[in-house]
Design a protein around this motif. Structure first.
Motif, PDB file in Angstrom:
ATOM      1  N   ARG A   6       0.812  -1.291   0.180  1.00  8.25           N
ATOM      2  CA  ARG A   6      -0.003   0.023   0.006  1.00  8.25           C
ATOM      3  C   ARG A   6       0.987   1.126  -0.002  1.00  8.25           C
ATOM      4  O   ARG A   6       0.742   2.205  -0.758  1.00  8.25           O
ATOM      5  N   VAL A   7       2.007   1.309   0.828  1.00  7.30           N
ATOM      6  CA  VAL A   7       2.825   2.360   0.775  1.00  7.30           C
ATOM      7  C   VAL A   7       3.572   2.505  -0.575  1.00  7.30           C
ATOM      8  O   VAL A   7       3.443   3.738  -0.981  1.00  7.30           O
ATOM      9  N   VAL A   8       3.894   1.538  -1.217  1.00  9.22           N
ATOM     10  CA  VAL A   8       4.480   1.630  -2.469  1.00  9.22           C
ATOM     11  C   VAL A   8       3.528   2.032  -3.635  1.00  9.22           C
ATOM     12  O   VAL A   8       3.977   2.930  -4.346  1.00  9.22           O
ATOM     13  N   GLU A   9       2.426   1.780  -3.430  1.00 11.96           N
ATOM     14  CA  GLU A   9       1.457   2.387  -4.259  1.00 11.96           C
ATOM     15  C   GLU A   9       0.935   3.850  -4.074  1.00 11.96           C
ATOM     16  O   GLU A   9       1.119   4.466  -4.955  1.00 11.96           O
ATOM     17  N   ASP A  10       1.114   4.075  -2.982  1.00  9.55           N
ATOM     18  CA  ASP A  10       0.804   5.847  -2.508  1.00  9.55           C
ATOM     19  C   ASP A  10       1.945   6.475  -3.223  1.00  9.55           C
ATOM     20  O   ASP A  10       1.651   7.672  -3.732  1.00  9.55           O
ATOM     21  N   VAL A  11       3.242   6.023  -2.943  1.00 11.57           N
ATOM     22  CA  VAL A  11       4.323   6.797  -3.417  1.00 11.57           C
ATOM     23  C   VAL A  11       4.485   6.745  -4.946  1.00 11.57           C
ATOM     24  O   VAL A  11       4.540   7.825  -5.569  1.00 11.57           O
ATOM     25  N   LEU A  12       4.004   5.575  -5.600  1.00 11.10           N
ATOM     26  CA  LEU A  12       3.781   5.506  -7.141  1.00 11.10           C
ATOM     27  C   LEU A  12       2.813   6.341  -7.646  1.00 11.10           C
ATOM     28  O   LEU A  12       2.944   7.292  -8.600  1.00 11.10           O
ATOM     29  N   ALA A  13       1.628   6.499  -6.914  1.00 14.75           N
ATOM     30  CA  ALA A  13       0.581   7.311  -7.326  1.00 14.75           C
ATOM     31  C   ALA A  13       1.055   8.851  -7.238  1.00 14.75           C
ATOM     32  O   ALA A  13       0.622   9.668  -8.111  1.00 14.75           O
ATOM     33  N   TYR A  14       1.686   9.181  -6.162  1.00 15.94           N
ATOM     34  CA  TYR A  14       2.132  10.731  -5.813  1.00 15.94           C
ATOM     35  C   TYR A  14       3.007  10.960  -7.015  1.00 15.94           C
ATOM     36  O   TYR A  14       2.568  12.295  -7.538  1.00 15.94           O
ATOM     37  N   HIS A  15       3.935  10.318  -7.217  1.00 12.13           N
ATOM     38  CA  HIS A  15       4.638  10.627  -8.485  1.00 12.13           C
ATOM     39  C   HIS A  15       4.111  10.607  -9.739  1.00 12.13           C
ATOM     40  O   HIS A  15       4.639  11.295 -10.885  1.00 12.13           O
ATOM     41  N   ALA A  16       3.335   9.849  -9.857  1.00 10.30           N
ATOM     42  CA  ALA A  16       2.236   9.853 -11.365  1.00 10.30           C
ATOM     43  C   ALA A  16       1.401  10.917 -11.466  1.00 10.30           C
ATOM     44  O   ALA A  16       0.866  10.924 -12.493  1.00 10.30           O
ATOM     45  N   GLU A  17       1.152  11.639 -10.441  1.00  8.76           N
ATOM     46  CA  GLU A  17      -0.076  12.699 -10.578  1.00  8.76           C
ATOM     47  C   GLU A  17       0.817  13.881 -11.637  1.00  8.76           C
ATOM     48  O   GLU A  17       1.619  14.169 -11.379  1.00  8.76           O
ATOM     49  N   PRO A  18      -0.530  13.895 -12.564  1.00  2.39           N
ATOM     50  CA  PRO A  18      -0.051  14.958 -13.758  1.00  2.39           C
ATOM     51  C   PRO A  18       0.274  16.356 -12.927  1.00  2.39           C
ATOM     52  O   PRO A  18      -0.191  16.717 -11.824  1.00  2.39           O
ATOM     53  N   VAL A  19       1.195  17.075 -13.703  1.00  4.80           N
ATOM     54  CA  VAL A  19       1.750  18.439 -13.112  1.00  4.80           C
ATOM     55  C   VAL A  19       0.284  19.258 -12.779  1.00  4.80           C
ATOM     56  O   VAL A  19       0.235  20.086 -11.877  1.00  4.80           O
ATOM     57  N   GLU A  20      -0.628  19.519 -13.926  1.00  3.15           N
ATOM     58  CA  GLU A  20      -1.834  20.304 -13.512  1.00  3.15           C
ATOM     59  C   GLU A  20      -2.353  19.996 -12.349  1.00  3.15           C
ATOM     60  O   GLU A  20      -2.915  20.860 -11.756  1.00  3.15           O
ATOM     61  N   ALA A  21      -2.604  18.766 -11.981  1.00  3.54           N
ATOM     62  CA  ALA A  21      -3.318  18.171 -10.955  1.00  3.54           C
ATOM     63  C   ALA A  21      -2.623  18.661  -9.643  1.00  3.54           C
ATOM     64  O   ALA A  21      -3.268  18.980  -8.794  1.00  3.54           O
ATOM     65  N   TYR A  22      -1.336  18.606  -9.718  1.00  6.72           N
ATOM     66  CA  TYR A  22      -0.527  18.920  -8.664  1.00  6.72           C
ATOM     67  C   TYR A  22      -0.494  20.122  -8.347  1.00  6.72           C
ATOM     68  O   TYR A  22      -0.716  20.816  -7.112  1.00  6.72           O
ATOM     69  N   VAL A  23      -0.458  21.152  -9.468  1.00  6.41           N
ATOM     70  CA  VAL A  23      -0.266  22.504  -9.324  1.00  6.41           C
ATOM     71  C   VAL A  23      -1.688  22.956  -8.584  1.00  6.41           C
ATOM     72  O   VAL A  23      -1.796  23.769  -7.570  1.00  6.41           O
ATOM     73  N   ARG A  24      -2.991  22.593  -9.075  1.00  5.67           N
ATOM     74  CA  ARG A  24      -4.254  22.950  -8.647  1.00  5.67           C
ATOM     75  C   ARG A  24      -4.472  22.576  -7.146  1.00  5.67           C
ATOM     76  O   ARG A  24      -4.832  23.195  -6.334  1.00  5.67           O
ATOM     77  N   ARG A  25      -4.130  21.376  -6.770  1.00  4.03           N
ATOM     78  CA  ARG A  25      -4.194  20.735  -5.573  1.00  4.03           C
ATOM     79  C   ARG A  25      -3.199  21.523  -4.462  1.00  4.03           C
ATOM     80  O   ARG A  25      -3.588  21.763  -3.410  1.00  4.03           O
ATOM     81  N   ARG A  26      -2.054  21.835  -4.661  1.00  4.60           N
ATOM     82  CA  ARG A  26      -1.112  22.377  -4.177  1.00  4.60           C
ATOM     83  C   ARG A  26      -1.693  23.891  -3.725  1.00  4.60           C
ATOM     84  O   ARG A  26      -1.579  24.566  -2.616  1.00  4.60           O
ATOM     85  N   HIS A  27      -2.025  24.532  -4.701  1.00  5.24           N
ATOM     86  CA  HIS A  27      -2.552  26.004  -4.523  1.00  5.24           C
ATOM     87  C   HIS A  27      -3.799  25.842  -3.817  1.00  5.24           C
ATOM     88  O   HIS A  27      -3.761  26.892  -3.039  1.00  5.24           O
ATOM     89  N   ALA A  28      -4.548  25.002  -3.761  1.00  3.33           N
ATOM     90  CA  ALA A  28      -5.878  25.121  -2.853  1.00  3.33           C
ATOM     91  C   ALA A  28      -5.381  24.730  -1.484  1.00  3.33           C
ATOM     92  O   ALA A  28      -5.769  25.341  -0.833  1.00  3.33           O
ATOM     93  N   HIS A  29      -4.394  23.826  -1.458  1.00  5.91           N
ATOM     94  CA  HIS A  29      -3.851  23.363  -0.002  1.00  5.91           C
ATOM     95  C   HIS A  29      -3.420  24.774   0.626  1.00  5.91           C
ATOM     96  O   HIS A  29      -3.663  25.187   1.781  1.00  5.91           O
ATOM     97  N   LEU A  30      -2.492  25.439  -0.185  1.00  9.28           N
ATOM     98  CA  LEU A  30      -1.947  26.443   0.456  1.00  9.28           C
ATOM     99  C   LEU A  30      -2.800  27.858   0.731  1.00  9.28           C
ATOM    100  O   LEU A  30      -2.548  28.441   1.611  1.00  9.28           O
ATOM    101  N   ARG A  31      -3.815  27.908  -0.152  1.00 10.67           N
ATOM    102  CA  ARG A  31      -4.707  29.078  -0.040  1.00 10.67           C
ATOM    103  C   ARG A  31      -5.582  28.899   1.221  1.00 10.67           C
ATOM    104  O   ARG A  31      -5.626  29.696   2.034  1.00 10.67           O
ATOM    105  N   THR A  32      -5.792  27.488   1.539  1.00 14.22           N
ATOM    106  CA  THR A  32      -6.313  27.167   2.827  1.00 14.22           C
ATOM    107  C   THR A  32      -5.811  27.750   4.094  1.00 14.22           C
ATOM    108  O   THR A  32      -6.548  27.865   5.128  1.00 14.22           O
TER     109      THR A  32
END
Length: 69
Positions: A6-32
């Motif tokens: 499960r940990v390996v799957e989580d790490v792989l999913a994190y690194h497979a996240e598209p740049v656009e999704a990462y940018v939107r997610r981090r922006h929303a998190h930091l704005r919060t």
């Protein structure tokens, strides 16, 4: 063994996240937490540069377009 898989799957999913999704997610998190756009986009650009497989350098304008369209 199931937890390790499960940990390996989580790490792989994190690194497979598209740049656009990462940018939107981090922006929303930091704005919060009250961060301002100027510091958010600088921080996201720095984080992207440190990824295992870093995307091409994105300007603040490109990051804004990802977030706001």
């Amino acid at each position: 063994m199931g937890e390790a898989a499960r940990v390996v799957e989580d790490v792989l999913a994190y690194h497979a996240e598209p740049v656009e999704a990462y940018v939107r997610r981090r922006h929303a998190h930091l704005r919060t937490y009250g961060a301002k756009n100027e510091e958010i986009f600088a921080r996201i650009a720095a984080e992207l540069a440190e990824r295992v497989v870093a995307p091409p350098r994105l300007t603040e304008r490109q990051l804004r377009r990802i977030v706001y369209g």
